[in-house]
Each structure stands twice: as C-alpha cells, then as structure tokens.
Motif scaffolding. Structure first.
Motif, mmCIF file in Angstrom:
data_model
loop_
_atom_site.group_PDB
_atom_site.id
_atom_site.type_symbol
_atom_site.label_atom_id
_atom_site.label_comp_id
_atom_site.label_asym_id
_atom_site.label_seq_id
_atom_site.Cartn_x
_atom_site.Cartn_y
_atom_site.Cartn_z
ATOM 1 N N LEU A 126 -5.698 -2.098 -0.975
ATOM 2 C CA LEU A 126 -5.465 -1.754 -2.373
ATOM 3 C C LEU A 126 -6.637 -2.075 -3.286
ATOM 4 O O LEU A 126 -6.496 -2.118 -4.502
ATOM 5 C CB LEU A 126 -4.186 -2.413 -2.902
ATOM 6 C CG LEU A 126 -2.896 -1.736 -2.413
ATOM 7 C CD1 LEU A 126 -1.669 -2.498 -2.870
ATOM 8 C CD2 LEU A 126 -2.798 -0.292 -2.876
ATOM 9 N N PHE A 151 0.839 -1.199 0.000
ATOM 10 C CA PHE A 151 0.000 0.000 0.000
ATOM 11 C C PHE A 151 0.876 1.253 0.000
ATOM 12 O O PHE A 151 0.677 2.169 -0.798
ATOM 13 C CB PHE A 151 -0.927 -0.003 1.226
ATOM 14 C CG PHE A 151 -1.725 1.271 1.365
ATOM 15 C CD1 PHE A 151 -2.881 1.466 0.628
ATOM 16 C CD2 PHE A 151 -1.297 2.287 2.215
ATOM 17 C CE1 PHE A 151 -3.611 2.651 0.732
ATOM 18 C CE2 PHE A 151 -2.012 3.475 2.322
ATOM 19 C CZ PHE A 151 -3.168 3.657 1.588
ATOM 20 N N ARG A 191 -7.549 2.167 -5.290
ATOM 21 C CA ARG A 191 -6.213 2.543 -5.733
ATOM 22 C C ARG A 191 -5.846 3.964 -5.309
ATOM 23 O O ARG A 191 -6.642 4.893 -5.480
ATOM 24 C CB ARG A 191 -6.102 2.450 -7.258
ATOM 25 C CG ARG A 191 -6.369 1.085 -7.847
ATOM 26 C CD ARG A 191 -5.327 0.070 -7.478
ATOM 27 N NE ARG A 191 -3.959 0.543 -7.706
ATOM 28 C CZ ARG A 191 -2.877 -0.135 -7.366
ATOM 29 N NH1 ARG A 191 -2.995 -1.319 -6.774
ATOM 30 N NH2 ARG A 191 -1.688 0.357 -7.592
#
Ligand code: UDP
Ligand code: MG
Length: 316
Positions: free
Chosen positions: A101, A23, A104
């Motif tokens: 994730l 991340f 995004r």
C-alpha cells in the motif's frame, strides 16, 4: 468462466501476510465506480510467512471477484514475480503495483482513466515525487541512474518505479523479450511507446519491512548495468590502452635519458607498472566473468521462475 477483463493488477508479494487483506479492501474501494471487470493477480514469491494462507482465504471469500494466485516454489525476486504476473494477466490494461500500500490503488484507477481518455498514450508510469528513503540509498540511486543513462542508449527516468499501467499491446511486447536477466525499468524504457509519467507520493509501508537493503540494491544495480549495457566490457580496453601509453612514454623517456648518459637508479617503477598492468588484467577478467555468467544462464535456458501451485477464477 472467461470474463472480459478491463484492468488487471499484478501484485508481487514476498512476506506480505499483514498487508494482503488491507490491500484487497483498498482495491475494492478504489475500483468502485470505475469498473467491476478487474482482476488481481497475486504472485506469492516464495513467502515464508502466512501470505499463501491469506491469499487463499481471500480467494475463497471472494469467489465473485477475479483473483489469481501464482505461488512460486521459492523466492525468485520481484522481477520474476512481475513477469509471471504479466503473463497471467488478462486485462486490456495491466498495472504493476506493490502489496504494501505504498502505491495506492486509487492511482492505478487514475492511470486507467488516463488511458481511457487518451487513446494515443500506451503506458502510464508513476514516479516518486518525494522519496522516503535514507540519504545513503537516495544518493546511491541517483548515482546509479546517472551512470546507467550515461552508458546506455535509452534513458531511464530516475525515480521511475515499476508502478505503471500498460496497454495490452505493450504487455505483449514486454513478454516478447525473452531475456533471462530482466531489469524492468530498462525494458520499459527500451521498448519505446508513448509513455506519460505522473507523480505520486508513496505512502508508508502498511506493515512489515522493505525487502531491500543496501547490498540487495547494490546487486540490483550491478545486475541492471550488466543486463542493460556492455559499457563495462569496454572499460578494460580503455584502462589497458592508457596503461600502454604510460608504459610506452616511460620507456621512451628512460631510453633517451640513458642514451644521454644519465644513470637511472632503482627499478621501483617497474614493479609499479607490473602491478598496475596485472590489476588492470584482473579487473578485465572480472568484468568478462560477469558477462560470461549472464551468457551462461541464458544459454542454459532456465525458466525465470518455477510455479508450484496456481489458482484462478478461470479454473472454477
Ligand atoms: N517483492 C517480491 N519479491 C522480492 C522482494 C519484494 O515480490 O524478492 C515485492 C514485495 O512484496 C512488494 C514489492 O515487491 O510488494 C516491493 O517490495 P518492497 O516494498 O520491499 O520494496 P520498496 O517499496 O521498499 O522499494
Ligand atoms: Mg514497498
């Protein structure tokens, strides 16, 4: 050290050890060419895996970055984590984003750019274009939003997620609401402001499992309804009234029939009526209990969460 932060990312983490590093890397990549003045506020919501160690590792390794870690004393839920993050965030823009994730970081940058370019927009919300969920959960969610919107004064866009970017004044407004039972999707819509929605396609979770299951979602949905509308409180009144009318009509009909000399055999309808009335009463009591429970916790003025430990670039 008190830098001016342009963009804060608020990241609730519950057992996300496997996702933290990826991340962070994805955020760094996404922010390149946009801004260096971003901070990441990680909220460790009582994880039982290595999340804390991973977060501290990141913190030590990237002292040049603006990172905050807020560690809860136990799992208080995503709503509490978001609140803690919003309180700690310093940025002019604040994005709430998941650690897995699925959402995004590039989209957070896109939201920031949208706010840069459109001063009259106060908030950008991402909504899921296509859901990657089971049919049952999808159908339940749809029903939930339909019910909620029917019952409450503000519209909550179905498919809206917590994935959104708020300007500073909007953050302050959200924080000024002191309710204990927080239901962010309701709050974001209730406060008003000029909101732009952009579609996004959630990626698959990088690692780990979703923290939601049917029962947790159901609890969330019931919590949302109770926190957001007092319509269920009125239900027993409607039921009670309808039953009263039935009882009255039945009594009148029977009275007339018996006055006309008809013999009415058996009293089965009495027990039906009694059980209908008592179930309506019980239901009403149950609903009252739900609300009383909420009032109870609000009156106690308990904190929404407890911070066990905190690290921040500001302390260094
Ligand atoms: N999360 C949290 N506390 C919880 C449950 C979830 O902070 O009690 C975080 C989780 O780590 C993730 C985000 O909230 O970053 C969304 O959770 P999840 O991915 O399980 O939900 P989904 O994407 O399946 O809706
Ligand atoms: Mg997820």
């Amino acid at each position: 050290m008190k830098p001016t932060i342009k963009h804060s990312l608020v990241v609730p983490c519950f057992n996300e050890a496997e996702n933290i590093e990826a991340f962070f890397a994805a955020v760094e990549t996404a922010m390149q060419g946009y801004t260096d003045a971003y901070e990441i506020v990680f909220i460790n919501d009582g994880s039982s895996d290595d999340t804390q160690a991973k977060l501290e590792g990141l913190y030590e390794q990237h002292r040049d970055r603006y990172i905050q870690i807020i560690r809860f004393s136990r799992n208080f839920g995503k709503e509490a984590a978001m609140l803690a993050g919003l309180r700690a965030a310093k940025g002019e823009y604040v994005t709430i984003i998941d650690a897995d994730l699925q959402q995004r970081p590039e989209i957070a940058v896109e939201m920031g750019k949208l706010l840069d370019g459109q001063p009259d927009v106060d908030m950008v919300a991402a909504f899921q274009q296509e859901r990657k969920e089971s049919k049952l959960i999808e159908a339940c969610k749809e029903l939930f939003y339909k019910l909620l919107n029917r019952m409450s004064e503000v519209d909550i866009i179905p498919d809206a997620s917590d994935f959104r970017t708020l300007r500073r004044p909007v953050v302050q407004t959200v924080l000024s609401l002191s309710e204990y039972h927080r239901f962010s999707k309701g709050i974001f819509s209730w406060i008003g402001y000029n909101t732009v929605s952009i579609p996004y396609e959630p990626d698959d979770r990088l690692a780990g499992k979703s923290k939601w299951n049917f029962w947790k979602l159901l609890r969330y949905a019931v919590g949302g309804i109770v926190a957001y509308t007092d319509f269920p409180l009125k239900l027993p009144v409607i039921f009670g009234f309808a039953l009263l009318i039935i009882a009255a009509v039945t009594t009148v009909v029977l009275l007339i029939l018996s006055l006309l000399g008809h013999e009415i055999a058996g009293a089965w309808w009495v027990s039906c009526l009694v059980s209908a009335v008592s179930s309506a009463l019980a239901f009403g009591q149950g609903v009252l209990g739900l609300y009383l429970g909420k009032v109870h916790t609000q009156v106690k003025q308990r904190p929404v969460y407890i911070v066990k430990e905190k690290r921040s670039y500001e302390q260094d």
